[in-house]
Design a protein around this motif. Structure first.
Motif, mmCIF file in Angstrom:
data_model
loop_
_atom_site.group_PDB
_atom_site.id
_atom_site.type_symbol
_atom_site.label_atom_id
_atom_site.label_comp_id
_atom_site.label_asym_id
_atom_site.label_seq_id
_atom_site.Cartn_x
_atom_site.Cartn_y
_atom_site.Cartn_z
ATOM 1 N N GLU A 1 0.885 -1.124 0.099
ATOM 2 C CA GLU A 1 -0.062 0.023 0.178
ATOM 3 C C GLU A 1 0.804 1.172 0.163
ATOM 4 O O GLU A 1 0.577 2.162 -0.707
ATOM 5 C CB GLU A 1 -1.149 -0.069 1.156
ATOM 6 C CG GLU A 1 -1.916 1.120 1.314
ATOM 7 C CD GLU A 1 -3.053 1.033 0.431
ATOM 8 O OE1 GLU A 1 -4.065 2.116 0.123
ATOM 9 O OE2 GLU A 1 -3.380 0.134 -0.136
ATOM 10 N N LEU B 1 2.354 1.663 -3.480
ATOM 11 C CA LEU B 1 1.346 1.960 -4.583
ATOM 12 C C LEU B 1 0.838 3.733 -4.160
ATOM 13 O O LEU B 1 0.234 3.956 -5.118
ATOM 14 C CB LEU B 1 0.270 0.970 -4.574
ATOM 15 C CG LEU B 1 0.616 -0.262 -5.063
ATOM 16 C CD1 LEU B 1 -0.162 -1.284 -4.855
ATOM 17 C CD2 LEU B 1 0.943 -0.308 -6.664
ATOM 18 N N ALA C 1 1.875 4.178 -9.480
ATOM 19 C CA ALA C 1 0.880 3.056 -9.998
ATOM 20 C C ALA C 1 1.302 1.796 -9.905
ATOM 21 O O ALA C 1 0.336 1.039 -9.722
ATOM 22 C CB ALA C 1 0.442 3.598 -11.478
ATOM 23 N N PHE C 2 2.305 1.477 -9.940
ATOM 24 C CA PHE C 2 2.634 0.079 -10.009
ATOM 25 C C PHE C 2 3.650 -0.079 -8.689
ATOM 26 O O PHE C 2 4.098 0.726 -8.103
ATOM 27 C CB PHE C 2 3.340 -0.468 -11.230
ATOM 28 C CG PHE C 2 2.172 -0.600 -12.118
ATOM 29 C CD1 PHE C 2 1.328 -1.511 -12.396
ATOM 30 C CD2 PHE C 2 2.212 0.662 -13.109
ATOM 31 C CE1 PHE C 2 0.322 -1.638 -13.416
ATOM 32 C CE2 PHE C 2 1.036 0.647 -14.277
ATOM 33 C CZ PHE C 2 0.194 -0.354 -14.265
ATOM 34 N N LEU C 3 4.049 -1.248 -8.495
ATOM 35 C CA LEU C 3 5.049 -1.721 -7.302
ATOM 36 C C LEU C 3 6.282 -1.189 -7.311
ATOM 37 O O LEU C 3 6.806 -0.628 -6.382
ATOM 38 C CB LEU C 3 5.092 -3.247 -7.095
ATOM 39 C CG LEU C 3 3.654 -3.803 -6.657
ATOM 40 C CD1 LEU C 3 4.039 -5.301 -6.517
ATOM 41 C CD2 LEU C 3 3.156 -3.067 -5.406
ATOM 42 N N LEU D 1 4.162 -1.096 -15.311
ATOM 43 C CA LEU D 1 4.306 -2.565 -14.724
ATOM 44 C C LEU D 1 5.697 -3.134 -15.021
ATOM 45 O O LEU D 1 6.565 -2.969 -15.998
ATOM 46 C CB LEU D 1 3.394 -3.340 -15.510
ATOM 47 C CG LEU D 1 2.927 -4.783 -15.523
ATOM 48 C CD1 LEU D 1 2.086 -4.830 -14.284
ATOM 49 C CD2 LEU D 1 2.380 -5.670 -16.622
ATOM 50 N N ASP E 1 5.490 -6.752 -9.982
ATOM 51 C CA ASP E 1 3.908 -6.654 -10.114
ATOM 52 C C ASP E 1 3.281 -8.035 -10.633
ATOM 53 O O ASP E 1 2.545 -8.494 -10.063
ATOM 54 C CB ASP E 1 3.440 -5.624 -11.054
ATOM 55 C CG ASP E 1 3.581 -4.276 -10.786
ATOM 56 O OD1 ASP E 1 3.274 -3.714 -9.981
ATOM 57 O OD2 ASP E 1 4.668 -3.598 -11.211
ATOM 58 N N PHE F 1 1.220 -10.290 -7.911
ATOM 59 C CA PHE F 1 -0.131 -10.385 -8.013
ATOM 60 C C PHE F 1 -0.890 -11.319 -7.905
ATOM 61 O O PHE F 1 -2.151 -11.332 -7.140
ATOM 62 C CB PHE F 1 -0.529 -9.689 -9.655
ATOM 63 C CG PHE F 1 -1.695 -9.989 -9.926
ATOM 64 C CD1 PHE F 1 -2.853 -9.573 -9.591
ATOM 65 C CD2 PHE F 1 -1.724 -10.994 -11.247
ATOM 66 C CE1 PHE F 1 -4.030 -9.725 -10.063
ATOM 67 C CE2 PHE F 1 -2.892 -11.499 -11.661
ATOM 68 C CZ PHE F 1 -4.213 -10.782 -11.043
ATOM 69 N N LYS G 1 -5.200 1.423 -2.246
ATOM 70 C CA LYS G 1 -4.376 1.352 -3.494
ATOM 71 C C LYS G 1 -4.054 0.021 -3.907
ATOM 72 O O LYS G 1 -3.984 -0.154 -5.046
ATOM 73 C CB LYS G 1 -2.905 2.201 -3.205
ATOM 74 C CG LYS G 1 -2.983 3.661 -2.710
ATOM 75 C CD LYS G 1 -3.458 4.447 -3.955
ATOM 76 C CE LYS G 1 -3.695 5.838 -3.541
ATOM 77 N NZ LYS G 1 -3.972 6.785 -4.616
ATOM 78 N N VAL G 2 -3.826 -0.967 -2.899
ATOM 79 C CA VAL G 2 -3.754 -2.296 -3.283
ATOM 80 C C VAL G 2 -4.948 -2.930 -3.920
ATOM 81 O O VAL G 2 -4.840 -3.676 -5.027
ATOM 82 C CB VAL G 2 -3.459 -2.990 -2.013
ATOM 83 C CG1 VAL G 2 -3.209 -4.820 -2.387
ATOM 84 C CG2 VAL G 2 -2.043 -2.681 -1.415
ATOM 85 N N TRP H 1 -5.223 -1.464 -7.584
ATOM 86 C CA TRP H 1 -3.939 -2.052 -8.459
ATOM 87 C C TRP H 1 -4.390 -3.659 -8.664
ATOM 88 O O TRP H 1 -4.445 -3.992 -9.774
ATOM 89 C CB TRP H 1 -2.769 -2.036 -7.588
ATOM 90 C CG TRP H 1 -1.468 -3.031 -7.944
ATOM 91 C CD1 TRP H 1 -0.755 -2.670 -8.886
ATOM 92 C CD2 TRP H 1 -1.236 -4.398 -7.537
ATOM 93 N NE1 TRP H 1 0.252 -3.746 -9.077
ATOM 94 C CE2 TRP H 1 0.098 -4.775 -8.002
ATOM 95 C CE3 TRP H 1 -1.748 -5.034 -6.517
ATOM 96 C CZ2 TRP H 1 0.576 -5.864 -7.819
ATOM 97 C CZ3 TRP H 1 -1.157 -6.260 -6.195
ATOM 98 C CH2 TRP H 1 -0.104 -6.698 -6.908
ATOM 99 N N LEU I 1 -5.199 -5.197 -12.483
ATOM 100 C CA LEU I 1 -4.629 -6.383 -12.939
ATOM 101 C C LEU I 1 -5.612 -7.614 -13.486
ATOM 102 O O LEU I 1 -5.264 -8.426 -14.439
ATOM 103 C CB LEU I 1 -3.607 -7.025 -11.925
ATOM 104 C CG LEU I 1 -2.331 -5.976 -12.191
ATOM 105 C CD1 LEU I 1 -1.349 -6.277 -10.983
ATOM 106 C CD2 LEU I 1 -1.457 -6.380 -13.480
#
Length: 242
Positions: A171, A174, A178-180, A185, A189, A193, A214-215, A218, A222
Motif C-alpha cells: 500500500e 502504491l 501506480a505500480f509496485l 508494470l 507486479d 499479483f 491502493k492495493v 491495483w 490487473l
C-alpha cells in the motif's frame, strides 16, 4: 535461480506444465504471454501428476518449462526472467495483423521498461528483493490464512493480520506510484499479483472494505486486464499415456 537467459533450442517447441489456479504457474504464464516464446501448455491435475513432468523435475511442482531435450526450468522466477528477455514488441511491426486481445495487451504495457529493469542489475535486484518478501514471508501466512482450519494454533484473523504486514508495505509503495516499482508494470507486479489475488479472495467482503485502497485498485486493474484474462483460459487436462 539458474542462469538468467538460457539459450533456446530452435528445433524444440517449449512445453509448459501448468495448473490453472496455481499462483506460481500464473505468474509464469503471464510472463510467457508477453514474450515471443511460443509454448505448448499442458494443464495437469495435481493429484495425478504426469510421469513425464516428474521425470523432468523430481520436485513435481508446477510450473515446469522444458526448453529442450536437456534444458528444464522449474522455478517460476527463472521462467519469468527468460520470458521477459524475449518481448514480443520487437517481433510485431506496426502493420502486423494480430488478434484484438493481443493488440490490447501490447498497447497497455511498456516492454522497454520491463526489459530495462531486468537488464539493470540494481533494479532487477530491487524487484527480486520484494518478490522474496512475498515468497518467503507473506506466502506462508497466506497459506495459513487461506486454510486456517488446518492450523488451529491461531485464528484466521491472526493469520490475516500477519499477512497484512506485507499488504501494508505494498500500500505504501502504491501510494507513491501506480505500480509496485514505479510508473510502469514490472517483474514485481507480475510475480506478486497472483498471491495478493489469493489473499483478497479468502474473505472478499473484508478485503473490499479494508483500508488498502491502493492495493485494491491495483489488484482490480490487473484482474480486469486482457493479460490476465488471456492466461486464465480453461484448457482440458493434458492426457498422457501410461
Amino acid at each position: 535461480m539458474t542462469q538468467l537467459f538460457p539459450q533456446l533450442d530452435n528445433q524444440f517447441k517449449p512445453i509448459l506444465y501448468s495448473f490453472r489456479r496455481c499462483p506460481y504457474a500464473m505468474r509464469a504464464r503471464m510472463a510467457l504471454q508477453l514474450s515471443s516464446i511460443q509454448v505448448e501448455i499442458r494443464d495437469i491435475e495435481l493429484k495425478n501428476k504426469p510421469p513425464a513432468m516428474v521425470a523432468l523435475s523430481p520436485k513435481a511442482t508446477v510450473p515446469v518449462l522444458q526448453l529442450g531435450e536437456n534444458t528444464v526450468l522449474d522455478e517460476s522466477l527463472d521462467i519469468m526472467l527468460l520470458a521477459l528477455s524475449h518481448p514480443i514488441e520487437t517481433l510485431l511491426p506496426s502493420d502486423c495483423a494480430t488478434e484484438p486481445a493481443s493488440i490490447e495487451i501490447i498497447s497497455t504495457i511498456d516492454y522497454q521498461h520491463l526489459m530495462a529493469r531486468i537488464q539493470n542489475l540494481a533494479q532487477r535486484n530491487d524487484d527480486l528483493a520484494l518478490i522474496a518478501q512475498n515468497d518467503n514471508q507473506f506466502k506462508p501466512w497466506l497459506d495459513k490464512y487461506k486454510y486456517a482450519d488446518r492450523f488451529p494454533e491461531q485464528t484466521e484473523g491472526f493469520y490475516r493480520q500477519q499477512g497484512e504486514q506485507f499488504i501494508t508495505l505494498l500500500e505504501a509503495r502504491l501510494s507513491q506510484h501506480a505500480f509496485l516499482s514505479g510508473a510502469q508494470l514490472s517483474l514485481s507486479d507480475i510475480a506478486i499479483f497472483p498471491f495478493i489475488r489469493q489473499f483478497a479472495h479468502v474473505n472478499k467482503a473484508w478485503f473490499d472494505q479494508s483500508p488498502y485502497l491502493k492495493v485494491n485498485a491495483w489488484l482490480t486493474a490487473l484482474i480486469d486486464s486482457p493479460l490476465f484474462a488471456s492466461i486464465m483460459v480453461k484448457r482440458p487436462v493434458w492426457q498422457w499415456v501410461q
